[in-house]
Design an enzyme around this catalytic site. Sequence first.
Site, PDB file in Angstrom:
ATOM      1  N   ASP A 401      17.571  52.350  22.222  1.00  0.00           N
ATOM      2  CA  ASP A 401      19.312  52.339  22.247  1.00  0.00           C
ATOM      3  C   ASP A 401      19.776  51.209  22.073  1.00  0.00           C
ATOM      4  O   ASP A 401      19.165  50.206  22.454  1.00  0.00           O
ATOM      5  CB  ASP A 401      19.419  52.849  23.740  1.00  0.00           C
ATOM      6  CG  ASP A 401      20.943  52.895  24.031  1.00  0.00           C
ATOM      7  OD1 ASP A 401      21.765  53.367  23.336  1.00  0.00           O
ATOM      8  OD2 ASP A 401      21.199  52.423  25.145  1.00  0.00           O
ATOM      9  N   LYS A 402      20.963  51.280  21.253  1.00  0.00           N
ATOM     10  CA  LYS A 402      21.469  50.026  20.732  1.00  0.00           C
ATOM     11  C   LYS A 402      22.452  49.171  21.687  1.00  0.00           C
ATOM     12  O   LYS A 402      21.881  47.906  22.225  1.00  0.00           O
ATOM     13  CB  LYS A 402      22.464  50.372  19.499  1.00  0.00           C
ATOM     14  CG  LYS A 402      23.103  49.025  19.041  1.00  0.00           C
ATOM     15  CD  LYS A 402      24.086  49.282  17.951  1.00  0.00           C
ATOM     16  CE  LYS A 402      25.485  49.612  18.545  1.00  0.00           C
ATOM     17  NZ  LYS A 402      26.247  48.739  19.368  1.00  0.00           N
ATOM     18  N   THR A 403      23.348  49.757  22.199  1.00  0.00           N
ATOM     19  CA  THR A 403      24.145  48.989  23.345  1.00  0.00           C
ATOM     20  C   THR A 403      23.847  48.890  24.496  1.00  0.00           C
ATOM     21  O   THR A 403      23.458  49.905  25.285  1.00  0.00           O
ATOM     22  CB  THR A 403      25.604  49.956  23.180  1.00  0.00           C
ATOM     23  OG1 THR A 403      25.947  50.333  21.921  1.00  0.00           O
ATOM     24  CG2 THR A 403      26.735  49.251  23.768  1.00  0.00           C
ATOM     25  N   THR A 550      21.823  55.231  18.417  1.00  0.00           N
ATOM     26  CA  THR A 550      23.358  55.013  19.030  1.00  0.00           C
ATOM     27  C   THR A 550      24.266  55.999  18.475  1.00  0.00           C
ATOM     28  O   THR A 550      24.081  56.809  17.735  1.00  0.00           O
ATOM     29  CB  THR A 550      23.645  53.776  18.171  1.00  0.00           C
ATOM     30  OG1 THR A 550      24.941  53.325  18.963  1.00  0.00           O
ATOM     31  CG2 THR A 550      23.586  53.488  16.691  1.00  0.00           C
ATOM     32  N   GLY A 551      25.288  55.978  19.755  1.00  0.00           N
ATOM     33  CA  GLY A 551      26.076  56.810  19.413  1.00  0.00           C
ATOM     34  C   GLY A 551      27.585  56.105  18.599  1.00  0.00           C
ATOM     35  O   GLY A 551      28.276  56.747  18.345  1.00  0.00           O
ATOM     36  N   LYS A 578      20.196  63.326  20.439  1.00  0.00           N
ATOM     37  CA  LYS A 578      19.162  62.166  20.703  1.00  0.00           C
ATOM     38  C   LYS A 578      17.699  62.926  21.011  1.00  0.00           C
ATOM     39  O   LYS A 578      16.989  62.264  20.547  1.00  0.00           O
ATOM     40  CB  LYS A 578      19.682  61.149  21.788  1.00  0.00           C
ATOM     41  CG  LYS A 578      20.849  60.274  21.238  1.00  0.00           C
ATOM     42  CD  LYS A 578      21.183  59.391  22.202  1.00  0.00           C
ATOM     43  CE  LYS A 578      22.346  58.521  21.788  1.00  0.00           C
ATOM     44  NZ  LYS A 578      22.728  57.254  22.311  1.00  0.00           N
ATOM     45  N   ASP A 597      19.588  52.279  28.855  1.00  0.00           N
ATOM     46  CA  ASP A 597      19.992  51.656  29.917  1.00  0.00           C
ATOM     47  C   ASP A 597      21.159  52.655  30.646  1.00  0.00           C
ATOM     48  O   ASP A 597      21.865  52.090  31.571  1.00  0.00           O
ATOM     49  CB  ASP A 597      20.668  50.113  29.737  1.00  0.00           C
ATOM     50  CG  ASP A 597      21.862  50.110  29.050  1.00  0.00           C
ATOM     51  OD1 ASP A 597      22.046  51.232  27.996  1.00  0.00           O
ATOM     52  OD2 ASP A 597      22.655  49.314  29.346  1.00  0.00           O
ATOM     53  N   ASP A 601      21.428  58.937  27.307  1.00  0.00           N
ATOM     54  CA  ASP A 601      20.273  59.159  26.676  1.00  0.00           C
ATOM     55  C   ASP A 601      19.273  59.629  27.669  1.00  0.00           C
ATOM     56  O   ASP A 601      18.239  59.947  27.441  1.00  0.00           O
ATOM     57  CB  ASP A 601      19.668  57.901  26.265  1.00  0.00           C
ATOM     58  CG  ASP A 601      20.552  57.171  25.120  1.00  0.00           C
ATOM     59  OD1 ASP A 601      21.030  57.860  24.512  1.00  0.00           O
ATOM     60  OD2 ASP A 601      20.827  55.901  25.457  1.00  0.00           O
TER      61      ASP A 601
END
Length: 733
Positions: A401-403, A550-551, A578, A597, A601
Amino acid sequence: MSERHEHTTHPTHAHDEHTHPDEAGHDLHGQHDAPMGHEDHAGHEGHGGHEGHGGHAGHGDHVGQFRRLFWIMLALAVPVIGFSGMFASILGYPLPDAAWVAWISPVLGTVMYVWGGRPFLTGAVSELKARKPGMMLLIALAITVAFLASWGASLGILHHELDFWWELALLIVIMLLGHWIEMRSLAQTSSALESLAALLPDEAERLDPRTGDVVTVAPSELVVGDLVIVRPGGRVPADGVVTEGTADVDESMITGESHAVARGPGDPVVAGTVATDTAIRVRISAVGEDTALAGIRRLVAEAQNSTSRAQRLADTAAGWLFWFALGAAVLTAVAWTLLGQPDDAVIRTITVLVIACPHALGLAIPLVVAIATERAAKGGVLVKDRLALESMRTVSAVLFDKTGTLTRGEPVVTHVAPVAPHSEQEVLALAAAAESDSEHPLARAIVQAADGQGLAVPRAGEFRASPAEGVSAVVDGRTVSVGGPAMLERHGRQALDATSAWREEGAIILHVLADGEVVGALALADEIRPESREAVDALRVLGVQVVMITGDAEAVAQSVAAELGIDRVFAGVRPEHKAAKVAELQAEGHRVAMVGDGVNDAPALAQADVGIAIGAGTDVAIASAGVILASDDPRSVLSVIELSRASYRKMKQNLWWAAGYNLVSVPLAAGVLAPIGFVMPMAVGAILMSLSTIVVAVNAQFLRRLDLSPEVSARAVLRREPEGMSPASAAAA
């Protein structure tokens, strides 16, 4: 995504953004492609005997039950073993001549068999009903045969060599110790689904349609059509449509979009999301099980329930050993009987069945797991699910997950473009002065950037904030404004040319005006963690494909991916999609670890083969993942892989030691070498049994030497030759 810079116009509510750090902490453009976890591995196929104690939900009770039972049985085992005639003869010490001494071991041994052996006996019944013989049946067989043979020997019915009271006591104590260790390692925390429900506010403010009064009610009392007020920093109690007011809504826990989204009249809002700056009125359109949050909960539950459960290595070995021991016992009985020695047939057969349950096999896996999880915790890796740890060694793709995972989840100033004759420092200082009275995440980022450069920030007065434009303040006699496109439009100004490149990267763009004239522009973006590049490089060395999901919009995602060297990106992906992306990778033949986190997700983490939650994330992620990274250092994923591979090696070695004892001792106890005059005495079997247990215990201790700190794990991997990669990929890594 919105580029507007909006601030609260209600100073009395300015603190609301901080009242709920898990809610408003990602404010306007603030973050979280939130993940949620890989099953809480609901239901590692426990030993059958655990079913009698309440199944998966009762793991916490199991720890206490096995702990108490172990200590009680250990206390009883001391006199049982000490006063066992066979044990005394093996070690060569005399027993008192009193008649009552001969009954100490039978009486206390019977108590141990009935009480201490009960978990294994009930487990054996469950395995027989399921027609899946395993560890429980093997233990039950050994202690039952030892119990019956010992009583036969004590009563003079069978040969005195079959006095196995001491062996019965050792078996029960060591197996209880192994299961106590195992249950402790399997104990689970609160349910992910309960944590999801906690996203909803405890109360909702509903407007009475007749009087217009505000009535506080529970979200469960809301019905479609109700009008509610959502105050700054408050959560939306149910899905609905904004009827009045405009606010930046933090939807990161639902959509994964790292920037807060502007919502005004006619726009939909989702239960559990946060109005970060101003109050809005919402007409409820869906409640209960019809909300988006409930939909995510259903997806998580479905993924958890559909996850295939791995067969335990020890149970598999025990199943094989059960049939091996049973076959050996039958052959022994038949062979010795045909040789015309029925008494020896009984002795040899019973000895085989007792020896068939090595103490070491009961400790082979639990000891490794206990030490591995202890070492992991010291390295910042919390293992909730043993099966997740075992599976990590086979992972071929890690989906980040990116953020908040690869990035910090907080905006920082990345570029400053001044308009001559102003300098970058002057533009940043003016912006920081205007923003100094704001609590907005972007404002804090600008002030921190100025502080970081040691700039002298002038004092500002007459602070004003507009949710539709930005902020303004009087600084050194000039009116300084900081904001987005709406502010430029009101002043009739154009965006600076330098901002076009920033826009393509997905940055947040704010212009700085002094007395209506543009003096510069700022670019803000989610800061990439400095450790992320090292984590990506090390994973590639291990031959693991790194994928980012990512969203956020494509431009933002590609910018981060390019900086980190990630080749594959899924951008603009909603939570329900996802999980589908994870399934897509799995359909390509990958075993997938998902790292995130937050909440949104959740379905993807549950769908993944291994769910890994960043410890700084939400309670939902922590409750639902199989592995939790106590730090937010992405290099910790390397620590999990290294630990998984090392512990698997130890498990295999221990199983071979434990099973190897059987493979050697059972045929010898059966008398396979009798034709050449060698039949293994019971005492030798006991010594071999103890030695195998000691070897297994010592071998597991070597795991304590493993250094699992993220930086050590990553750098150790980077020093190796790349695994399973093409020359081109290896060169790129």
